[in-house]
Design a protein around this motif. Structure first.
Motif, short mmCIF file in Angstrom:
data_model
loop_
_atom_site.label_atom_id
_atom_site.label_comp_id
_atom_site.label_asym_id
_atom_site.label_seq_id
_atom_site.Cartn_x
_atom_site.Cartn_y
_atom_site.Cartn_z
N VAL A 156 -24.36 51.27 -6.21
CA VAL A 156 -25.49 50.92 -7.07
C VAL A 156 -26.22 52.19 -7.45
CG1 VAL A 156 -27.70 49.71 -7.17
CG2 VAL A 156 -25.76 48.62 -6.08
N GLU A 157 -26.58 52.29 -8.70
CA GLU A 157 -27.35 53.41 -9.20
C GLU A 157 -28.82 53.01 -9.27
OE1 GLU A 157 -27.74 55.95 -13.33
OE2 GLU A 157 -25.81 55.06 -12.81
N LEU A 158 -29.70 53.87 -8.78
CA LEU A 158 -31.14 53.62 -8.81
C LEU A 158 -31.77 54.58 -9.81
CD1 LEU A 158 -33.66 52.21 -7.66
CD2 LEU A 158 -33.74 54.03 -5.94
N CYS A 159 -32.56 54.04 -10.71
CA CYS A 159 -33.22 54.84 -11.74
C CYS A 159 -34.73 54.63 -11.62
CB CYS A 159 -32.73 54.40 -13.12
SG CYS A 159 -33.54 55.27 -14.48
N LEU A 160 -35.49 55.72 -11.59
CA LEU A 160 -36.95 55.66 -11.55
C LEU A 160 -37.50 56.19 -12.87
CD1 LEU A 160 -37.56 57.12 -7.98
CD2 LEU A 160 -37.56 54.71 -8.66
N ARG A 161 -38.36 55.43 -13.49
CA ARG A 161 -39.01 55.85 -14.74
C ARG A 161 -40.52 55.68 -14.56
NH1 ARG A 161 -34.96 56.43 -18.44
NH2 ARG A 161 -33.18 55.06 -18.23
N ASN A 162 -41.15 56.74 -14.10
CA ASN A 162 -42.58 56.68 -13.82
C ASN A 162 -43.37 57.24 -15.00
OD1 ASN A 162 -45.13 56.65 -12.85
ND2 ASN A 162 -44.79 58.09 -11.19
N ARG A 163 -44.06 56.35 -15.68
CA ARG A 163 -44.95 56.76 -16.76
C ARG A 163 -46.41 56.44 -16.37
NH1 ARG A 163 -40.62 54.11 -19.60
NH2 ARG A 163 -39.23 55.69 -20.43
N LEU A 164 -46.66 56.50 -15.06
CA LEU A 164 -48.00 56.18 -14.56
C LEU A 164 -48.71 57.40 -13.98
CD1 LEU A 164 -47.38 52.73 -12.83
CD2 LEU A 164 -48.75 53.18 -14.87
N GLN A 165 -48.25 58.61 -14.29
CA GLN A 165 -48.94 59.79 -13.79
C GLN A 165 -50.39 59.75 -14.25
OE1 GLN A 165 -45.93 59.96 -15.33
NE2 GLN A 165 -44.58 61.00 -13.92
N GLY A 166 -51.30 59.99 -13.32
CA GLY A 166 -52.71 59.99 -13.65
C GLY A 166 -53.35 58.61 -13.70
N VAL A 167 -52.57 57.57 -13.51
CA VAL A 167 -53.08 56.20 -13.51
C VAL A 167 -53.20 55.76 -12.05
CG1 VAL A 167 -52.58 53.81 -14.14
CG2 VAL A 167 -52.03 55.66 -15.72
N TRP A 168 -54.31 55.15 -11.71
CA TRP A 168 -54.50 54.71 -10.34
C TRP A 168 -55.23 53.38 -10.31
CZ3 TRP A 168 -59.29 53.78 -8.25
CH2 TRP A 168 -60.36 54.21 -9.02
N PHE A 169 -55.10 52.72 -9.17
CA PHE A 169 -55.88 51.52 -8.90
C PHE A 169 -55.98 51.38 -7.39
CE2 PHE A 169 -51.51 50.36 -9.67
CZ PHE A 169 -51.18 49.52 -8.61
N ALA A 170 -57.06 50.76 -6.93
CA ALA A 170 -57.28 50.59 -5.50
C ALA A 170 -56.26 49.59 -4.97
CB ALA A 170 -58.69 50.10 -5.24
N ALA A 171 -55.53 49.99 -3.92
CA ALA A 171 -54.50 49.10 -3.37
C ALA A 171 -54.14 49.53 -1.97
CB ALA A 171 -53.26 49.15 -4.26
N ASP A 172 -53.53 48.63 -1.25
CA ASP A 172 -52.96 48.92 0.07
C ASP A 172 -51.53 49.40 -0.16
OD1 ASP A 172 -51.52 48.73 2.50
OD2 ASP A 172 -52.92 47.22 3.26
N ARG A 173 -51.34 50.68 -0.04
CA ARG A 173 -50.04 51.30 -0.34
C ARG A 173 -48.89 50.65 0.42
NH1 ARG A 173 -48.54 57.55 1.07
NH2 ARG A 173 -46.30 57.21 1.08
N HIS A 174 -49.09 50.38 1.69
CA HIS A 174 -48.02 49.84 2.52
C HIS A 174 -47.63 48.43 2.10
CE1 HIS A 174 -48.11 53.36 5.00
NE2 HIS A 174 -49.42 53.23 5.13
N ARG A 175 -48.60 47.64 1.71
CA ARG A 175 -48.28 46.28 1.27
C ARG A 175 -47.55 46.29 -0.07
NH1 ARG A 175 -52.82 42.36 1.53
NH2 ARG A 175 -51.17 40.85 1.87
N LEU A 176 -47.93 47.21 -0.97
CA LEU A 176 -47.22 47.31 -2.24
C LEU A 176 -45.83 47.89 -2.05
CD1 LEU A 176 -49.97 48.28 -4.82
CD2 LEU A 176 -49.07 46.03 -4.20
N GLU A 177 -45.66 48.79 -1.08
CA GLU A 177 -44.32 49.28 -0.75
C GLU A 177 -43.46 48.11 -0.27
OE1 GLU A 177 -45.00 52.34 2.16
OE2 GLU A 177 -45.34 53.88 0.64
N GLN A 178 -44.05 47.21 0.52
CA GLN A 178 -43.33 46.03 1.01
C GLN A 178 -42.84 45.18 -0.18
OE1 GLN A 178 -45.73 43.43 3.45
NE2 GLN A 178 -44.14 41.87 3.56
N VAL A 179 -43.69 45.00 -1.18
CA VAL A 179 -43.32 44.21 -2.35
C VAL A 179 -42.15 44.87 -3.08
CG1 VAL A 179 -44.09 43.44 -4.64
CG2 VAL A 179 -45.61 43.17 -2.65
#
Length: 136
Positions: free
Chosen positions: A1-24
């Motif tokens: 399987v090939e994994l591709c990351l396309r991050n166009r969110l540089q400089g964009v943020w929001f308050a979140a629990d990093r570990h819970r979003l990593e779980q998602v």
């Protein structure tokens, strides 16, 4: 399987629990991998969008698997629903709950051609709110 990351969110943020979003994100990627035992690709992409009248961040996990059976689309986020033998069917229900606890939404759709796409959408703080949050 090939994994591709396309991050166009540089400089964009929001308050979140990093570990819970990593779980998602981990759960969504693992589901995609299970759907493609013969290989394919998974793309994780992030971008800034307009959601109604507000700014939002959209993060999508897409794959080239068989997609979601049309009759299952409305049920996949229900606790206990699973298409995998031996699964408790809680993964997507928990994912949606975590995203909603962050003020966001989680939606699923079939991609044109083949595969599925899951999109997390989170509201973004306005610039004035961000400055207040940063100084507090």
């Amino acid at each position: 399987v090939e994994l591709c990351l396309r991050n166009r969110l540089q400089g964009v943020w929001f308050a979140a629990d990093r570990h819970r979003l990593e779980q998602v994100l981990l759960n969504l990627v693992l589901n995609a991998l299970r759907a493609m035992p013969g290989g394919g690709w998974v793309e994780i992409s992030g971008r800034r969008i307009r959601h109604g009248d507000a700014a939002a961040a959209a993060i999508s996990v897409s794959d080239t698997g068989p997609g979601i059976v049309p009759g299952d689309v409305a049920r996949i986020f229900e606790p206990g629903f699973s298409t995998h033998a031996g699964s408790a069917g809680l993964g997507l229900a928990v994912c949606r709950k975590i995203v909603e606890q962050h003020g966001g939404s989680l939606a699923a759709a079939n991609r044109a051609g083949s595969g599925a796409s899951f999109t997390l959408t989170f509201p973004l703080a306005e610039e004035a709110d961000r400055r207040k949050f940063d100084s507090g």
